[in-house]
Scaffold this motif. Structure first.
Motif, PDB file in Angstrom:
ATOM      1  N   LYS A  17       0.859  -1.192   0.000  1.00 49.11           N
ATOM      2  CA  LYS A  17       0.000   0.000   0.000  1.00 49.11           C
ATOM      3  C   LYS A  17       0.891   1.235   0.000  1.00 49.11           C
ATOM      4  CE  LYS A  17      -1.878   3.573   2.319  1.00 49.11           C
ATOM      5  NZ  LYS A  17      -1.370   4.519   3.340  1.00 49.11           N
ATOM      6  N   GLY A 209      -7.726   8.605   5.909  1.00 52.20           N
ATOM      7  CA  GLY A 209      -6.590   7.707   6.163  1.00 52.20           C
ATOM      8  C   GLY A 209      -6.932   6.238   5.962  1.00 52.20           C
ATOM      9  N   ASP A 212      -4.988   2.423   4.470  1.00 48.21           N
ATOM     10  CA  ASP A 212      -4.277   1.364   5.216  1.00 48.21           C
ATOM     11  C   ASP A 212      -5.262   0.245   5.536  1.00 48.21           C
ATOM     12  OD1 ASP A 212      -2.037   3.094   5.459  1.00 48.21           O
ATOM     13  OD2 ASP A 212      -2.855   3.967   7.292  1.00 48.21           O
ATOM     14  N   LYS A 267      -0.692   8.541  13.406  1.00 46.15           N
ATOM     15  CA  LYS A 267      -1.324   8.638  12.091  1.00 46.15           C
ATOM     16  C   LYS A 267      -0.748   7.650  11.079  1.00 46.15           C
ATOM     17  CE  LYS A 267      -2.194  12.073   8.536  1.00 46.15           C
ATOM     18  NZ  LYS A 267      -1.261  12.734   7.623  1.00 46.15           N
TER      19      LYS A 267
HETATM   20 MG    MG Z   1      -2.217   7.501   6.123  1.00 38.74          MG
END
Ligand code: MG
Ligand code: ADP
Ligand code: ASP
Length: 466
Positions: A17, A209, A212, A267
């Motif tokens: 990723k 985000g 992931d 994060k």
């Molecule tokens: Mg991220």
């Protein structure tokens, strides 16, 4: 570089990723291509939107931009694509495909300007990943790789909770088996993180985000041997390296510790990333696409070392809600009522402390929803105020010490309070997990608090990479 795809069963394949900064421009994408090409086991690639694009799309999705601001945001997104396209020899068909995506994005942003909806927002946000995946596939093809771009919405089934959709694991497993797994033996499949679709085919997103998490979900469904998260840092650090230069990359960390870190604000991993990895016991590697040779952090079920202090996480923009009611005194059911109201508005509570007539709880307001909207709606407050007094404090920060046996080790409290003897610790929680102790402080002093604790906790620690 070419390699044979024979004997590649899902169990020895790897998923890679790449985050937004890793795909910011042509040079960055080329480094990601190096990473993919250097490991023949990498058959599935999950990409984020190029850096900055999702933020621009979020601003467009508000529907509050002036016409000038709207066109300027669209132009910036188009320019990022043009800059990458200008470095590739693309066929007319590919150029046409990208222009078509840009045109659809423009139309949708206009529709949103006339009346935003949660469904439109998620659809608009999806263009970042759809553009970057199309272009990164071309970068791989240009390097001689047999790459195909796959629309993840064909397999990433979610509920219809726009902005923070929940994946439907069984559906995903079945769809991946039917539609995605067969492609892996002959190709490197490039697909989008962050986005999915509900049972009606409407586009959804997993929250900011979320790429992931997408990678981990796909890795679980395919049954890969490892999930590689390539980002802009050389692993998971003892704390955010932006806070203190003393932070260093960890060689290893357990699933439980890393999950706590992600939950409490590191994060570098979306908070849900480790759930699928833990379910299938798939190691997760975190490294830098800019510096793959530097190695990184391996997240494993069992680590060799189990230090009391592994890391410190920081989560900003915390809201502390204190509810007070005299009726709570010896009255069963009050907490149930408060939590029922919060659940009705789909709020998840993080920390809770109680006293005789009041309960203090925190809500995470950082980007849990893709459009970043405040979770404390006026309607919710009206309902809560019907049963209790409500006080809200904002701009707090949650600091979490992460490690092992924190609940049963001597001296943790002493170290904490002696290091921070001049700091007002607003709320503290310990005991629910052996892996963390967390507390709230004023947001303005949070970085300083973390730096000081880091110096105190890691002065004699030798387990870092550096
Ligand atoms: Mg991220
Ligand atoms: P990506 O775009 O690749 O998903 P993110 O910006 O989401 O990357 O995450 C990487 C960032 O996470 C780093 O640049 C770093 O500032 C931040 N971060 C926060 N806590 C940590 C930590 N403990 N270790 C490493 N990075 C951290
Ligand atoms: N592009 C999305 C975001 O910026 C998802 C991701 O990068 O993981 O939040």
């Amino acid at each position: 570089m070419k390699f044979s795809t024979q004997n590649l069963s899902p169990n020895n394949t790897v998923i890679a990723k790449f985050g937004g900064t890793s795909l910011a421009d042509f040079e960055a994408m080329s480094r990601c291509a190096d990473v993919v090409l250097s490991d023949p086991k990498t058959r599935l690639v999950v990409v984020s939107a190029s850096s900055g694009v999702t933020n621009l799309l979020v601003s467009l999705s508000s529907g509050t931009l002036t016409e000038d601001e709207r066109t300027s945001a669209l132009a910036k997104i188009a320019q990022i694509q043009q800059n990458i396209m200008s470095r590739l020899s693309l066929s007319d068909e590919v150029v046409e495909r990208i222009n078509h995506l840009l045109a659809q994005m423009n139309d949708l942003s206009l529709a949103i300007a006339n009346g935003p909806t949660a469904a439109f927002t998620d659809k608009l946000l999806s263009f970042g990943e759809r553009l970057s995946s199309t272009l990164f596939t071309q970068v791989l093809l240009a390097r001689g790789e047999q790459a195909v771009c796959f629309d993840v919405r064909d397999v990433m089934r979610t509920d219809s909770e726009y902005g923070k959709a929940a994946p439907l694991f069984e559906d995903i497993a079945n769809l991946v088996e039917q539609r995605l797994a067969p492609l892996l033996s002959g190709n490197v499949v490039v697909t989008q993180g962050f986005i999915g679709s509900d049972a009606n085919g409407a586009t959804t997103t997993l929250g900011r985000g979320g790429s992931d998490y997408s990678a981990a979900l796909l890795g679980e469904a395919v049954g890969v041997a490892q999930i590689n998260i390539w980002t802009d840092v050389t692993g998971i650090f003892t704390t955010d390296p932006r806070i203190t230069s003393q932070a260093y990359a960890l060689k290893e960390i357990s699933f439980n510790e890393a999950a706590e870190m992600a939950t409490f604000g590191a994060k570098v991993l979306h908070p849900s990333t480790l759930i699928p990895a833990m379910r299938k016991n798939i190691p997760v590697f975190v490294g830098s696409s800019r510096d793959p040779q530097a190695g990184g952090t391996l997240v494993l079920n069992e680590t060799e070392s189990k230090p009391v202090y592994r890391a410190i996480a920081l989560r900003r923009e915390q809201t502390l809600v204190t509810v007070t009611s005299m009726n709570m005194l010896h009255a069963p059911g009050f907490l149930a009522k408060v939590f029922t109201i919060l659940a009705k508005y789909n709020l998840s509570i993080d920390l809770v402390t109680t006293s005789e007539i009041s309960v203090a709880l925190t809500l995470d307001s950082t980007g849990s929803n893709s459009s970043g909207q405040s979770q404390l709606s006026p309607e919710l407050l009206v309902e809560l105020e019907e049963i209790c007094q409500v006080t809200i404090e904002q701009d707090l920060a949650l600091v979490a010490l992460i490690g092992n046996a924190i609940d049963s080790s001597y001296g943790v409290g002493t170290r904490l309070f002696s290091t921070l003897d001049d700091v007002n610790v607003r709320m503290i929680c310990q005991g629910a997990s052996p892996h963390n102790l967390c507390f709230l402080v004023d947001g303005e002093i949070a970085s300083d608090v973390v730096s000081r604790l880091h110096s105190s906790m890691f002065e004699d620690n030798t387990q870092g990479v550096a």
